[in-house]
Motif scaffolding. Structure first.
Motif, PDB file in Angstrom:
ATOM      1  N   LEU A 266      -7.996   4.994   1.662  1.00 54.78           N
ATOM      2  CA  LEU A 266      -7.861   3.574   1.329  1.00 54.78           C
ATOM      3  C   LEU A 266      -6.527   3.014   1.822  1.00 54.78           C
ATOM      4  N   CYS A 267      -5.466   3.794   1.624  1.00 60.50           N
ATOM      5  CA  CYS A 267      -4.133   3.331   2.039  1.00 60.50           C
ATOM      6  C   CYS A 267      -4.030   3.200   3.557  1.00 60.50           C
ATOM      7  N   LYS A 268      -4.670   4.118   4.277  1.00 62.08           N
ATOM      8  CA  LYS A 268      -4.630   4.068   5.745  1.00 62.08           C
ATOM      9  C   LYS A 268      -5.433   2.886   6.294  1.00 62.08           C
ATOM     10  N   PRO A 289      -0.937  11.519 -11.007  1.00 62.38           N
ATOM     11  CA  PRO A 289      -0.697  11.459  -9.558  1.00 62.38           C
ATOM     12  C   PRO A 289       0.356  12.487  -9.143  1.00 62.38           C
ATOM     13  N   ASP A 290       0.193  13.044  -7.947  1.00 64.27           N
ATOM     14  CA  ASP A 290       1.178  13.998  -7.433  1.00 64.27           C
ATOM     15  C   ASP A 290       1.939  13.362  -6.264  1.00 64.27           C
ATOM     16  N   VAL A 291       2.824  14.123  -5.637  1.00 57.29           N
ATOM     17  CA  VAL A 291       3.667  13.571  -4.579  1.00 57.29           C
ATOM     18  C   VAL A 291       2.832  13.165  -3.372  1.00 57.29           C
ATOM     19  N   PHE A 292       1.738  13.895  -3.100  1.00 56.26           N
ATOM     20  CA  PHE A 292       0.869  13.547  -1.976  1.00 56.26           C
ATOM     21  C   PHE A 292       0.295  12.140  -2.166  1.00 56.26           C
ATOM     22  N   MET A 293      -0.104  11.831  -3.401  1.00 56.95           N
ATOM     23  CA  MET A 293      -0.687  10.528  -3.712  1.00 56.95           C
ATOM     24  C   MET A 293       0.353   9.416  -3.558  1.00 56.95           C
ATOM     25  N   LEU A 297       0.348   6.105  -0.987  1.00 52.86           N
ATOM     26  CA  LEU A 297       0.599   4.718  -1.406  1.00 52.86           C
ATOM     27  C   LEU A 297       1.812   4.135  -0.681  1.00 52.86           C
ATOM     28  N   LEU A 298       2.844   4.943  -0.575  1.00 51.53           N
ATOM     29  CA  LEU A 298       4.070   4.512   0.106  1.00 51.53           C
ATOM     30  C   LEU A 298       3.753   4.141   1.555  1.00 51.53           C
ATOM     31  N   ALA A 310       7.171  -0.841  -1.329  1.00 49.58           N
ATOM     32  CA  ALA A 310       7.335   0.589  -1.046  1.00 49.58           C
ATOM     33  C   ALA A 310       8.611   1.127  -1.688  1.00 49.58           C
ATOM     34  N   VAL A 311       9.696   0.337  -1.593  1.00 45.99           N
ATOM     35  CA  VAL A 311      10.980   0.750  -2.191  1.00 45.99           C
ATOM     36  C   VAL A 311      10.851   0.853  -3.709  1.00 45.99           C
ATOM     37  N   GLU A 312      10.181  -0.122  -4.319  1.00 44.75           N
ATOM     38  CA  GLU A 312       9.965  -0.090  -5.780  1.00 44.75           C
ATOM     39  C   GLU A 312       9.166   1.143  -6.183  1.00 44.75           C
ATOM     40  N   LEU A 313       8.141   1.449  -5.384  1.00 47.44           N
ATOM     41  CA  LEU A 313       7.315   2.630  -5.666  1.00 47.44           C
ATOM     42  C   LEU A 313       8.144   3.901  -5.544  1.00 47.44           C
ATOM     43  N   PHE A 314       8.987   3.959  -4.501  1.00 47.59           N
ATOM     44  CA  PHE A 314       9.856   5.124  -4.285  1.00 47.59           C
ATOM     45  C   PHE A 314      10.779   5.329  -5.483  1.00 47.59           C
TER      46      PHE A 314
END
Length: 416
Positions: A266-268, A289-293, A297-298, A310-314
């Motif tokens: 979905l993200c791609k 959610p894990d780091v892969f997820m 999203l990032l 993306a920065v907020e998510l990070f």
């Protein structure tokens, strides 16, 4: 007196087996030693229980030592087909194929006939280690000794062929087991479906799912995940969601792999909002959610030009207890570079160094490309030195970065 000893042996045997089932192998071994100190001799069942416990928990070498001790007891406690099959199973799981052959030969030398479980274990172990020729030799040996293959035997061989992409041979084995009136089970179909999906043959995969349902076999999480993964790779994310919804409606719970595959797709495809909806659903089902997820999203936000999101998510990964990896940092650096926020990209690189996260080649190349583009020679030199210190060869730098960009720099058209 003999009755009391027998009763005590049964009690010790039950306790040792129970401890092994609960994976308390250390306690089981202590009780085994205590039993001997109290003057009770372990019988075949007790030895087999402890050997099985050791092998299941990855201590097959200790299981072999116990087997050698058992063999020294002579006729009083002679290893049987269960003993040998247990050792063979443990050795196969740990990848000790040469030792498997040795144990098998000892088994024959002691006059113990291998059963279907023994052969199946060896065949499965060889298939999992991609030694398909060896697996078929053992299959032929099994048949020649009058041991009839069962569904488990064919499942191992079919799975092995699917794993290497030999679908013609896999389907030939499938037809052979049907001719022998061995009913394929969910694992049989799932192996074939996964194999066809990986080859992009969705038509055959869907046909097999229909056949499964006709035979009253319920597709499991692995079956559905294979289909979803294949659809995701074929840019059919809408159909992937449809299969995902069907999976849930049929009472099959997605696992982390299912969620990761769907969210990444979905993200791609620019569907980060839909991906977030799936994550909310996932969290509602008790999955985290894990780091892969987070990386998916990032990347989705970066692809959609949503750098601030993306920065907020990070930053939220710290609060969620997710440890960023080299891909997380690389994605964010790429986003900053695309937005020409180069100093912030360098700050992320500094953070990687502090966290002892080693950048990959892609990260360095993104920065080099950006610095050449912006004609920041000092930074180019800094990155090149950094690469050398990290042991990354300079020949890994794409030619267009080193030559094309430098050629355009200051209008020097003679550089080649």
């Amino acid at each position: 007196m003999h009755l009391y000893i027998l009763t005590d042996q049964i009690i010790f045997g039950s306790l040792i087996k129970g401890l092994c089932v609960e994976k308390r192998i250390g306690d089981a071994a202590k009780l085994f030693d205590k039993m001997s100190l109290m003057g009770y001799s372990p019988n075949l069942i007790i030895y087999n229980s402890l050997i099985d416990g050791l092998c299941i928990n990855g201590n097959t070498r200790l299981g072999l030592r116990l087997y050698e001790e058992m063999a020294r007891e002579g006729e009083r406690c002679k290893p049987d087909v269960v003993t040998y099959s247990t050792l063979v199973n443990g050795l196969c799981k740990e990848g000790h194929v040469s030792m498997v052959i040795k144990v098998f030969e000892e088994m024959l030398g002691k006059g113990v006939a291998p059963n279907v479980f023994t052969y199946n274990t060896i065949i499965d172990g060889l298939c999992k280690s991609d030694d398909l020729d060896g697996a078929f030799k053992w299959f032929e040996k099994m048949v020649s000794k009058g041991v009839a293959p069962i569904v488990v035997t064919y499942n191992a061989l079919i799975s092995g062929q699917c794993k290497v992409g030999n679908m013609d041979k896999a389907f030939e084995l499938f037809n052979e087991m049907v001719r022998l009136e061995l009913a394929p089970n969910v694992l049989t179909y799932t192996s074939l479906i996964d194999g066809y999906c990986k080859q992009g043959n969705l038509g055959m995969a869907c046909k097999l799912i229909e056949e499964m349902i006709e035979n009253d076999l319920k597709p499991n999480v692995f079956t559905y995940t294979s289909i979803i993964h294949s659809l995701s790779g074929d840019d059919q994310w809408k159909n992937a969601i449809r299969i995902f919804d069907e999976m849930i409606n049929n009472g099959v719970s997605p696992n982390v792999v299912t969620f990761n595959v769907l969210i990444d797709s979905l993200c791609k495809h620019g569907q980060t909002c839909e991906a977030k909806r799936i994550i909310v659903l996932m969290e509602g089902r008790g999955e985290k959610p894990d780091v892969f997820m987070y990386n998916s999203l990032l990347n989705g936000h970066i692809l959609e030009g949503q750098l601030n999101e993306a920065v907020e998510l990070f930053q939220s990964t710290y609060q969620e207890g997710i440890k960023a990896d080299k891909y997380t940092y690389s994605i964010l650096i790429s986003g900053y570079c695309k937005d020409e926020r180069i100093d912030e990209a360098m700050n992320i690189l500094d953070e990687m160094e502090k966290k002892r996260v080693k950048p990959n080649v892609v990260t360095y190349n993104i920065l080099l490309y950006t610095f050449f583009k912006k004609q920041r020679l000092n930074d180019v030199e800094h990155i090149l030195s950094w690469r050398v210190n990290e042991g990354i060869p300079l020949d890994k730098i794409p030619r267009n970065i080193l030559i094309g960009r430098v050629a355009n720099w200051k209008g020097d058209k003679n550089l080649d």
